[in-house]
Design a protein around this motif. Structure first.
Motif, short mmCIF file in Angstrom:
data_model
loop_
_atom_site.label_atom_id
_atom_site.label_comp_id
_atom_site.label_asym_id
_atom_site.label_seq_id
_atom_site.Cartn_x
_atom_site.Cartn_y
_atom_site.Cartn_z
N ARG A 137 -10.84 23.03 -1.46
CA ARG A 137 -11.64 22.32 -0.52
C ARG A 137 -12.19 23.46 0.15
N GLY A 138 -11.86 24.72 0.11
CA GLY A 138 -12.55 25.72 0.79
C GLY A 138 -11.86 25.87 2.09
N VAL A 139 -10.62 25.28 2.64
CA VAL A 139 -10.06 25.22 3.63
C VAL A 139 -9.21 26.72 3.58
N LEU A 140 -8.67 26.87 2.66
CA LEU A 140 -7.80 28.07 2.27
C LEU A 140 -8.43 29.11 1.36
N SER A 141 -8.27 30.30 1.31
CA SER A 141 -8.82 31.20 0.55
C SER A 141 -7.60 31.54 -0.44
N VAL A 142 -7.96 31.84 -1.64
CA VAL A 142 -6.70 32.23 -2.64
C VAL A 142 -5.90 33.30 -1.98
N GLU A 143 -6.30 34.13 -1.22
CA GLU A 143 -5.47 35.13 -0.73
C GLU A 143 -4.52 34.75 0.38
N GLU A 144 -5.30 33.72 1.20
CA GLU A 144 -4.30 32.96 2.18
C GLU A 144 -3.32 32.16 1.52
N ALA A 145 -3.63 31.53 0.54
CA ALA A 145 -2.69 30.65 -0.04
C ALA A 145 -1.52 31.59 -0.76
N LEU A 154 1.49 11.52 -4.23
CA LEU A 154 2.32 12.69 -4.08
C LEU A 154 1.80 13.96 -4.28
N MET A 155 2.20 14.94 -3.32
CA MET A 155 1.71 16.31 -3.53
C MET A 155 2.94 17.09 -3.29
N THR A 156 3.05 17.98 -4.22
CA THR A 156 4.09 19.16 -3.97
C THR A 156 3.56 20.06 -3.08
N THR A 157 4.54 20.88 -2.69
CA THR A 157 3.77 22.17 -1.72
C THR A 157 2.61 23.00 -2.56
N PRO A 158 3.19 23.38 -3.88
CA PRO A 158 1.88 24.13 -4.51
C PRO A 158 0.75 23.40 -4.58
N GLY A 159 0.67 21.96 -5.04
CA GLY A 159 -0.40 21.12 -5.16
C GLY A 159 -1.22 21.06 -3.96
N LEU A 160 -0.32 20.80 -2.40
CA LEU A 160 -1.15 20.86 -1.36
C LEU A 160 -2.10 22.15 -1.13
N LEU A 161 -1.36 23.08 -1.42
CA LEU A 161 -1.95 24.45 -1.04
C LEU A 161 -3.30 24.59 -2.04
N LEU A 162 -3.03 24.21 -3.41
CA LEU A 162 -3.97 24.36 -4.37
C LEU A 162 -5.30 23.38 -3.78
N LEU A 175 -4.48 29.02 -11.19
CA LEU A 175 -4.51 27.68 -11.37
C LEU A 175 -5.76 26.99 -11.18
N LEU A 176 -6.96 27.97 -10.88
CA LEU A 176 -8.27 27.48 -10.57
C LEU A 176 -9.04 27.62 -11.79
N MET A 211 7.72 29.50 -6.53
CA MET A 211 6.82 28.87 -7.44
C MET A 211 6.61 29.61 -8.57
N ASN A 212 6.52 28.98 -9.66
CA ASN A 212 6.61 29.62 -11.04
C ASN A 212 5.23 29.99 -11.56
N PHE A 213 4.39 30.51 -10.67
CA PHE A 213 3.04 31.25 -11.03
C PHE A 213 2.91 32.33 -10.24
N VAL A 214 2.06 33.41 -10.79
CA VAL A 214 1.82 34.70 -9.81
C VAL A 214 0.97 34.44 -8.72
N SER A 215 -0.16 33.79 -8.86
CA SER A 215 -1.27 33.88 -8.08
C SER A 215 -1.96 32.41 -8.05
N PHE A 216 -2.19 31.77 -6.84
CA PHE A 216 -3.14 30.73 -6.92
C PHE A 216 -4.33 30.70 -7.79
N LYS A 217 -4.95 31.98 -8.06
CA LYS A 217 -6.33 32.02 -8.77
C LYS A 217 -5.84 31.93 -10.22
#
Length: 127
Positions: free
Chosen positions: A96-104, A83-91, A126-127, A118-124
Motif C-alpha cells: 500500500r506504500g505505507v512502508l518501503s521494503v527497506e523499512e519493512a 486474520l493477518m500475521t505480522t509478516p502479512g501485515l508488514l507486506l 514476496l512482491l 520470519m522464514n524469508f530474507v527480504s520483503f522484496k
C-alpha cells in the motif's frame, strides 16, 4: 490491551502513538462486545480476547501470531477469516506504500533480534 504491554519501552511507544494520533484507543463498551470478550477470555489471554472481540464488533482485521486456538476463533467466528500475521501485515503496508521494503526489512531485523524470525530474507522476495 495496554495492560498486556508489560515492557515499559513497548508500552511507551504505544502511548506515544496514541498521543500523536497515529493510532486510536478503542474501548470495549458495547454490551455485546463486552459479553464476547468475557466468553473469549475463558479460553485465551486477555489481549487476544479483547482484540478479537473488538475486531468482531467493528469489522476489523486481527493481526496476531498467537496459537491455533486464537487463529481458529478468528477464522471460524464473526471475523470471517480477517486474520493477518505480522509478516502479512508488514507486506500489506509495503504493497500500500505505507512502508518501503527497506523499512519493512528493518522492522523484520528488529523483530528477529527479539526472537521473532520470519522464514524469508527480504520483503522484496514476496512482491
Amino acid at each position: 490491551m495496554l495492560e498486556e504491554l508489560t515492557e515499559p519501552s513497548q508500552r511507551n511507544l504505544v502511548l506515544d502513538a496514541i498521543n500523536e494520533g497515529t493510532i486510536d484507543r478503542f474501548r470495549l463498551e458495547k454490551p455485546e462486545t463486552v459479553r464476547r470478550f468475557a466468553e473469549l477470555e475463558l479460553v485465551m489471554g486477555r489481549g487476544e480476547a479483547s482484540a478479537i472481540a473488538a475486531a468482531e464488533s467493528e469489522g476489523w482485521y486481527v493481526a496476531t501470531d498467537e496459537g491455533s486456538r486464537a487463529r481458529r476463533t478468528i477464522n471460524e467466528g464473526p471475523c470471517g477469516g480477517r486474520l493477518m500475521t505480522t509478516p502479512g501485515l508488514l507486506l500489506n503496508l509495503v504493497r500500500r506504500g505505507v512502508l518501503s521494503v527497506e523499512e519493512a526489512d528493518r522492522i523484520k531485523q528488529e523483530l528477529a533480534a527479539h526472537r521473532f524470525a520470519m522464514n524469508f530474507v527480504s520483503f522484496k522476495d514476496l512482491l
